[in-house]
Design an enzyme around this catalytic site. Structure first.
Site, PDB file in Angstrom:
ATOM      1  CE  LYS A 224      -4.364  -1.869   1.358  1.00 44.37           C
ATOM      2  NZ  LYS A 224      -5.407  -2.093   2.340  1.00 44.37           N
ATOM      3  NE  ARG A 258      -7.439  -8.349   0.897  1.00 45.56           N
ATOM      4  CZ  ARG A 258      -6.994  -7.562  -0.081  1.00 45.56           C
ATOM      5  NH1 ARG A 258      -6.000  -6.735   0.127  1.00 45.56           N
ATOM      6  NH2 ARG A 258      -7.568  -7.607  -1.271  1.00 45.56           N
TER       7      ARG A 258
HETATM    8  C1  7PM Z   1      -6.118  -0.553  -5.360  1.00 47.05           C
HETATM    9  C2  7PM Z   1      -6.231   0.058  -4.131  1.00 47.05           C
HETATM   10  C3  7PM Z   1      -6.203  -1.901  -5.505  1.00 47.05           C
HETATM   11  C4  7PM Z   1      -6.430  -0.696  -3.014  1.00 47.05           C
HETATM   12  C5  7PM Z   1      -6.388  -2.662  -4.398  1.00 47.05           C
HETATM   13  C6  7PM Z   1      -6.510  -2.047  -3.168  1.00 47.05           C
HETATM   14  C7  7PM Z   1      -8.118  -4.522   1.834  1.00 47.05           C
HETATM   15  C8  7PM Z   1      -9.163  -5.323   1.421  1.00 47.05           C
HETATM   16  C9  7PM Z   1      -8.308  -4.326  -0.301  1.00 47.05           C
HETATM   17  C10 7PM Z   1      -7.787  -4.445   3.224  1.00 47.05           C
HETATM   18  C11 7PM Z   1      -9.564  -6.003   3.576  1.00 47.05           C
HETATM   19  C12 7PM Z   1      -5.390  -3.677  -1.794  1.00 47.05           C
HETATM   20  C13 7PM Z   1      -6.642  -2.831  -1.916  1.00 47.05           C
HETATM   21  N1  7PM Z   1      -7.585  -3.907   0.737  1.00 47.05           N
HETATM   22  N2  7PM Z   1      -9.871  -6.075   2.273  1.00 47.05           N
HETATM   23  N3  7PM Z   1      -9.272  -5.199   0.084  1.00 47.05           N
HETATM   24  N4  7PM Z   1      -8.546  -5.209   4.045  1.00 47.05           N
HETATM   25  N5  7PM Z   1     -10.255  -6.713   4.469  1.00 47.05           N
HETATM   26  O1  7PM Z   1      -4.323  -3.035  -1.647  1.00 47.05           O
HETATM   27  O2  7PM Z   1      -6.901  -3.722   3.678  1.00 47.05           O
HETATM   28  O3  7PM Z   1      -5.417  -4.879  -1.899  1.00 47.05           O
HETATM   29  S1  7PM Z   1      -8.104  -3.825  -1.933  1.00 47.05           S
END
Ligand code: 7PM
Length: 279
Positions: A224, A258
């Protein structure tokens, strides 16, 4: 705190070691697209690799939550996610579905999903009803704003207090609908309507949040922007920073991480766990 997580076909003991949730994106932008069949074959191979690498849960996401991205129609998300659930459900590992849509939740549960991961914390009309009469695990995540506008101007008086209060309210809403507590995990939602300072404050408060709410924390920090801000690295170069973040979360007591990089995270956690005083 509760040390057992009911997750569909699986029951996880959270007192032994932190669990690893591997991210499986099934959005078209995550493939060099050669059509649906190639996407399915690719997703299947990725999932098998993550299982070989030691993932406990595979988190299947068919809705891009990239800041500023448009929402995906229900049928499109079903077309992306359902074939993957059918293909993976016999692999003997827990399947989580990353979705905000009650229709997708219902279909996924019928098809055998073990967990529903909702970045919108089951706030959509019908979402709680879609999951209440099942035994799947649930992840309730905090987000300020919507994926379209959340990073525009994140603002809090007291980020930890507000995120905790929100999660508590959503937990109560699920329990009021008859959901058993042992199905629920909470997630501060790193990067979802948060500045770097907000994210750091939340990372440092995982232990307190887990104690206050009495529920296991799931932490998603992998690759992130917060890792980018702390290291100055581009998204392809955030592995080491992400491992540091996963260990920091686990040091705070997070029970599930995750991640994209399952093999590396599992190794880091094996070493961490050998030295951890809780064993
Ligand atoms: C772009 C921006 C693509 C952010 C993907 C993302 C989480 C999640 C995501 C989290 C839970 C990523 C995110 N992040 N579900 N889904 N917790 N529970 O970086 O932090 O994967 S999508």
């Amino acid at each position: 705190m509760r040390q057992y997580l009911q997750c569909g076909r699986f029951g996880f003991n959270l007192s032994q070691r932190p669990l690893v949730m591997g991210i499986l994106n099934v959005t078209p932008d995550s493939f060099s697209d050669g059509g649906r069949y190639q996407s399915l074959a690719f997703a299947f191979e990725r999932a098998e690799q993550m299982i070989r690498d030691g993932a406990d849960i595979i988190d299947i996401g068919g809705e891009s939550t990239r800041p500023g991205s448009p929402s995906v129609p229900v049928q499109e998300e079903l077309d992306r996610v359902m074939p993957v659930i059918y293909a993976l459900r016999e692999l003997g590992h827990a399947l989580s579905i990353d979705t905000c849509k009650p229709e997708v939740m219902r279909e996924a549960i019928i098809a055998g999903a073990d967990m529903i991961n909702d970045i919108n914390a089951f706030r959509a009309p019908g979402a709680i009803e879609a999951v209440a009469d099942s035994d799947c695990g649930l992840c309730i995540m905090h987000m300020q704003g919507t994926p379209q506008d959340m990073q525009a101007q994140p603002a809090y008086q007291d980020v930890v207090g507000e995120v905790s209060a929100f999660l508590r309210e959503r937990v109560e809403a699920l329990l009021a609908a008859g959901v058993m507590r042992d199905r629920v995990t909470i997630d501060p939602g790193f990067g979802f309507g948060k500045s770097v300072e907000h994210n750091v404050a939340l990372l440092r408060s995982i232990s307190q949040m887990q104690r206050d709410l009495g529920l296991p924390v799931l932490a998603g920090l992998s690759r992130k922007s917060m890792i980018g801000a702390l290291t100055g690295r581009s998204v392809e170069q955030r592995l080491a920073g992400s491992l540091g973040a996963a260990l920091a979360a686990v040091a705070q007591g997070a029970r599930i991480v995750r991640v994209h990089d399952v093999a590396e995270t599992v190794d880091a956690l094996k070493v961490w766990n050998a030295a951890s005083c809780e064993n």
